[in-house]
Design a protein around this motif. Structure first.
Motif: not given
Length: 169
Positions: A1-8, A33-39, A44-45, A62-64
Motif C-alpha cells: 500500500f505504497d499509495w497511503l501517505p506517511l503522516f508526521p 457503531r461509529w466507534a466500531c467503524w472509527l476503530f 486498518a490505516f 479489523i474485521l471484528l
C-alpha cells in the motif's frame, strides 16, 4: 500500500489516540457503531502502512470491529440509556462473530500441520533464540520446555478452539 501517505508523528499519534478513544467507547457501549467503524478504519490505516510486520490477528481485529458495528452487542452492560431496549442479541449475530473466530483458528491449525512447525518447532525456536537474554522472562522462554510448550500448545489451541467455541455443556 505504497499509495497511503506517511503522516508526521503528531498526526500518527492523533490517529492512535482516536483508536484508543474509540476502543473505550466500544467498551462502554456509547456511540457504539461509529466507534466500531472509527476503530476499524484507524487500525486498518496503521496496519496497511506497516511494511515489515504482518500479523493476521490484526486483520482479524479489523474485521471484528466492522462486524461488531452490525450487531446489537452494545445492549448489555452499556452506559447509554437503553431501558426500553430488549436485552436479547439475535443468535445470528453471535454466530457471525463465532464463525469468524472458528475460521481463523481452523486455518491457523491447518497451517501448523507442516514439518517446520511440528518437527523443527519454527518460528517459535527462532523467536526464543532472539529473545533478549537480559529480559526477566528469558530463563523461561529460552528453555527447550518452553519451546515445546509454545509450539504444541499453540497447535492444540488452534485445533481445539473452534470445537470449544461451539461446545455447550
Amino acid at each position: 500500500f505504497d499509495w497511503l501517505p506517511l503522516f508526521p508523528q503528531p498526526v500518527m499519534m492523533a490517529i492512535l489516540g482516536l483508536m484508543g478513544v474509540s476502543a473505550l467507547l466500544i467498551a462502554m457501549g456509547v456511540f457504539f457503531r461509529w466507534a466500531c467503524w472509527l476503530f476499524s478504519l484507524s487500525l486498518a490505516f496503521i496496519f496497511f502502512q506497516e511494511k515489515s510486520y504482518y500479523n493476521n490477528h490484526i486483520y482479524l481485529f479489523i474485521l471484528l470491529g466492522m462486524m461488531l458495528s452490525f450487531t446489537h452487542a452494545d445492549r448489555f452492560y452499556s452506559l447509554r440509556n437503553n431501558t426500553n431496549a430488549i436485552n436479547a442479541i439475535p443468535r445470528w449475530q453471535q454466530f457471525m462473530l463465532q464463525a469468524q473466530f472458528v475460521i481463523v483458528y481452523f486455518y491457523g491449525g491447518l497451517t501448523k500441520l507442516k514439518p517446520d512447525w511440528l518437527f523443527l518447532r519454527e518460528p517459535v525456536a527462532t523467536m526464543a533464540h532472539n529473545f533478549p537474554a537480559d529480559h526477566f522472562m528469558a530463563p523461561f522462554f529460552k528453555t527447550e520446555f518452553s519451546i515445546y510448550l509454545l509450539t504444541y500448545g499453540g497447535f492444540l489451541l488452534d485445533i481445539l478452539a473452534p470445537l470449544l467455541l461451539w461446545y455447550k455443556p
